[in-house]
Design an enzyme around this catalytic site. Structure first.
Site, PDB file in Angstrom:
ATOM      1  N   HIS A  77     -20.010 -14.364 -19.926  1.00 26.96           N
ATOM      2  CA  HIS A  77     -21.054 -13.425 -20.352  1.00 26.96           C
ATOM      3  C   HIS A  77     -22.051 -14.095 -21.304  1.00 26.96           C
ATOM      4  O   HIS A  77     -22.380 -13.581 -22.379  1.00 26.96           O
ATOM      5  CB  HIS A  77     -20.426 -12.183 -21.018  1.00 26.96           C
ATOM      6  CG  HIS A  77     -21.327 -10.974 -20.983  1.00 26.96           C
ATOM      7  ND1 HIS A  77     -22.323 -10.768 -21.904  1.00 26.96           N
ATOM      8  CD2 HIS A  77     -21.387  -9.925 -20.141  1.00 26.96           C
ATOM      9  CE1 HIS A  77     -22.954  -9.630 -21.648  1.00 26.96           C
ATOM     10  NE2 HIS A  77     -22.401  -9.103 -20.566  1.00 26.96           N
ATOM     11  N   ASP A 111     -18.023  -6.089 -23.035  1.00 22.50           N
ATOM     12  CA  ASP A 111     -18.858  -6.565 -24.112  1.00 22.50           C
ATOM     13  C   ASP A 111     -18.406  -5.883 -25.392  1.00 22.50           C
ATOM     14  O   ASP A 111     -18.257  -4.663 -25.414  1.00 22.50           O
ATOM     15  CB  ASP A 111     -20.309  -6.163 -23.878  1.00 22.50           C
ATOM     16  CG  ASP A 111     -20.879  -6.619 -22.535  1.00 22.50           C
ATOM     17  OD1 ASP A 111     -20.163  -7.222 -21.720  1.00 22.50           O
ATOM     18  OD2 ASP A 111     -22.055  -6.333 -22.277  1.00 22.50           O
ATOM     19  N   ASP A 121     -25.625  -4.484 -15.902  1.00 26.81           N
ATOM     20  CA  ASP A 121     -25.127  -5.814 -15.525  1.00 26.81           C
ATOM     21  C   ASP A 121     -23.631  -5.812 -15.205  1.00 26.81           C
ATOM     22  O   ASP A 121     -23.102  -6.827 -14.745  1.00 26.81           O
ATOM     23  CB  ASP A 121     -25.456  -6.866 -16.609  1.00 26.81           C
ATOM     24  CG  ASP A 121     -25.008  -6.481 -18.011  1.00 26.81           C
ATOM     25  OD1 ASP A 121     -24.868  -5.280 -18.281  1.00 26.81           O
ATOM     26  OD2 ASP A 121     -24.800  -7.394 -18.832  1.00 26.81           O
ATOM     27  N   HIS A 122     -22.964  -4.668 -15.404  1.00 29.50           N
ATOM     28  CA  HIS A 122     -21.534  -4.580 -15.092  1.00 29.50           C
ATOM     29  C   HIS A 122     -21.232  -3.656 -13.909  1.00 29.50           C
ATOM     30  O   HIS A 122     -20.090  -3.535 -13.510  1.00 29.50           O
ATOM     31  CB  HIS A 122     -20.763  -4.134 -16.341  1.00 29.50           C
ATOM     32  CG  HIS A 122     -20.826  -5.161 -17.427  1.00 29.50           C
ATOM     33  ND1 HIS A 122     -19.810  -6.038 -17.691  1.00 29.50           N
ATOM     34  CD2 HIS A 122     -21.838  -5.508 -18.267  1.00 29.50           C
ATOM     35  CE1 HIS A 122     -20.165  -6.861 -18.661  1.00 29.50           C
ATOM     36  NE2 HIS A 122     -21.399  -6.556 -19.038  1.00 29.50           N
ATOM     37  N   HIS A 144     -23.211  -0.301 -18.443  1.00 26.21           N
ATOM     38  CA  HIS A 144     -24.473  -1.051 -18.484  1.00 26.21           C
ATOM     39  C   HIS A 144     -24.669  -1.727 -17.123  1.00 26.21           C
ATOM     40  O   HIS A 144     -23.705  -2.146 -16.480  1.00 26.21           O
ATOM     41  CB  HIS A 144     -24.457  -2.073 -19.624  1.00 26.21           C
ATOM     42  CG  HIS A 144     -24.732  -1.444 -20.968  1.00 26.21           C
ATOM     43  ND1 HIS A 144     -24.365  -2.031 -22.151  1.00 26.21           N
ATOM     44  CD2 HIS A 144     -25.350  -0.264 -21.294  1.00 26.21           C
ATOM     45  CE1 HIS A 144     -24.737  -1.240 -23.160  1.00 26.21           C
ATOM     46  NE2 HIS A 144     -25.331  -0.171 -22.663  1.00 26.21           N
ATOM     47  N   HIS A 153     -17.785  -0.859 -18.689  1.00 22.03           N
ATOM     48  CA  HIS A 153     -18.729   0.114 -19.255  1.00 22.03           C
ATOM     49  C   HIS A 153     -19.909   0.232 -18.305  1.00 22.03           C
ATOM     50  O   HIS A 153     -20.043  -0.535 -17.345  1.00 22.03           O
ATOM     51  CB  HIS A 153     -19.157  -0.297 -20.658  1.00 22.03           C
ATOM     52  CG  HIS A 153     -19.924  -1.591 -20.744  1.00 22.03           C
ATOM     53  ND1 HIS A 153     -19.389  -2.810 -20.358  1.00 22.03           N
ATOM     54  CD2 HIS A 153     -21.193  -1.857 -21.153  1.00 22.03           C
ATOM     55  CE1 HIS A 153     -20.289  -3.761 -20.557  1.00 22.03           C
ATOM     56  NE2 HIS A 153     -21.393  -3.215 -21.019  1.00 22.03           N
ATOM     57  N   HIS A 173     -18.441  -1.548 -28.419  1.00 19.01           N
ATOM     58  CA  HIS A 173     -19.771  -1.894 -27.905  1.00 19.01           C
ATOM     59  C   HIS A 173     -20.719  -0.732 -28.210  1.00 19.01           C
ATOM     60  O   HIS A 173     -20.316   0.261 -28.814  1.00 19.01           O
ATOM     61  CB  HIS A 173     -19.655  -2.165 -26.395  1.00 19.01           C
ATOM     62  CG  HIS A 173     -20.851  -2.844 -25.797  1.00 19.01           C
ATOM     63  ND1 HIS A 173     -21.524  -3.866 -26.420  1.00 19.01           N
ATOM     64  CD2 HIS A 173     -21.500  -2.658 -24.612  1.00 19.01           C
ATOM     65  CE1 HIS A 173     -22.530  -4.261 -25.640  1.00 19.01           C
ATOM     66  NE2 HIS A 173     -22.537  -3.538 -24.555  1.00 19.01           N
TER      67      HIS A 173
END
Lengths: 302, 302
Positions: free
Chosen positions: B265, B206, B65-66, B63, B61, B138
């Site tokens: 995570h 997530d 941090d990914h 976000h 996805h 998510h």
């Protein structure tokens, strides 16, 4: 006082043992950052400095190794509950680049104010400092930065007495304000001695050597400069990619008569920058080979 | 054989001692990466694996941090002289997000082919693997991934002999091809035993727990799953932010009857995930608390 930390010393790409080049400066409760490559937020954390009071982020140019860490840092600042606006300074196009990167950081609890540089030299008063941006010579538009903390002259009590000024006005004049006493205006300069030496830090990467760097870095207390290559035979590379060698940096430092030079932005191929220390020192003895998290407190001289 | 490395185990933001969650898989000369947060390229370097043969990057996805490490990784792959096209797989909008991030990585020596997922479940044959993408739950559109290496049944020489097939055709049939012998077509399944157990790895972050995760992770050899929080009183947090607790992950693992679960995570606030190991193990004994660079070679059984 300026609290200075060279967060990283790498160029092009981050290495496990060498973060990308970035400078953080603390002054009187404010924090300024110059450049923000991938991993910069980790370096701030390791240094133990806070994200929250980061008021200004300056970007030298839009190559990834100088800005790729920005979206992550902005989110981390948001997670630290920063709500005060952030000022960002950089070449023309800054807002477009930052907003494009923010596709993965669209929601922040603070506003970003952009100052886009358009002239070869610009001065911005910010966080109690004089920030000077000067154009350098890279493959894309790129700026060097001076951070200058000016220092007023000493208050001359004899002059104030000579003018017949009551003591209650002295501190206002000393702070640079003007006063009116018995229908006459008195300005600060009437009671202050000559401005004393302040503090000046020059940050300069990525660029070929230029005369403008020498004049802008003139007598800086600390000159932080790229030294992409150490080997003599890399001069052609430096010219082609518009970088400079450590020796070229040392020549700039010598001409600008700076207090100290820290080299940074080493090529990933240069595993041991210190191998070139003797050669660089021969040109400019007050050189230090930059290391990640190298830091210093610069204070007024007395 | 699948060579698996959990490059990082952090969620939200990178920490000096914990990189962002990302999985790298090597199979038969190809490399696949799932997720690429800030610092992922450094973890690949520390693990000693190469950037150049990275053929596929899957994104769960959008976000930060990914995906925040993507522009830097793409440039590093370019610097490694990769010229073969790269395939990127992720939710609808992938090309827009990647192209927006590429404002700082506009020039690459290889093309990027985008596969945007639009359905709740999609299967893609790539790099000799079956990649299954399944929608999870998510705050934004997010997918889990299965990497499946199928294994054909044994060749049944008795069957081939019974059909009167000369030996020269056997290897073709064994490879899954069809042949024509004496005007009659023979297909692979006529001489092959039942498909044997292959290798299956499930990556899932997530998300809240869902029935779909249980069915998609069913009997995976390795189930890599988020365990954002360990404390019981963080369940409300997990629900609000659409993450899951380690105990919820363990319940999924137990229901899916996976071979082993690695948790990952972790919340940045969770300094010692191992504190919760006993509690998680009580629900699913074959749990391992993921650590950066934890790796395994998964081989066919027998």
């Amino acid at each position: 006082m300026l609290d200075i930390c060279l967060l990283g010393t790498g160029g092009m790409l981050p290495l496990p043992y060498r973060a990308l080049t970035s400078l953080m400066v603390r002054h009187n409760g404010s924090n300024l950052l110059i450049d923000c490559g991938e991993g910069t937020q980790n370096q701030i954390r390791i240094q133990g400095w806070s994200f929250k009071p980061l008021d200004v982020i300056c970007i030298t140019h839009f190559h990834a190794d100088h800005i790729s860490g920005l979206p992550g840092l902005l989110l981390t600042m948001g997670n630290a509950d920063r709500t005060e606006p952030l000022t960002m300074i950089g070449p023309k196009g800054l807002a477009k680049v930052v907003n494009s990167l923010r596709i993965i950081a669209p929601e922040l609890p603070f506003d970003i104010k952009f100052i886009e540089l358009e002239n070869d030299f610009e001065t911005i008063d910010i966080c109690g400092l004089r920030l000077e941006a000067f154009r350098v010579n890279h493959r894309v538009t790129c700026y060097g930065y001076n951070l200058v903390l000016d220092r007023a002259g000493r208050f001359d009590a004899e002059k104030a007495k000579g003018l017949g000024l009551p003591v209650k006005y002295w501190s206002l004049l000393q702070k640079g304000e003007s006063i009116v006493y018995e229908d006459k205006e008195y300005t600060s300069d009437m009671v202050m001695g000559q401005a004393r030496k302040g503090i000046k830090v020059t940050y300069c990467t990525d660029t070929r050597p230029t005369d403008s760097i020498v004049s802008n870095a003139k007598e800086a207390d600390l000159f932080i400069c790229e030294g992409m290559y150490g080997e003599d035979d890399k001069l052609a590379n430096a010219k082609e990619h518009k970088h400079m060698t450590m020796m070229e940096a040392a020549e700039l430092a010598q001409k600008a008569d700076v207090g100290e030079m820290w080299l940074t932005h080493y090529s990933p191929a240069t595993a041991r920058p210190y191998d070139f220390y003797d050669k660089v020192k021969n040109i400019f003895p007050r050189t230090r080979m930059g290391k990640d998290l190298m830091n210093v407190e610069l204070k007024f001289q007395d």
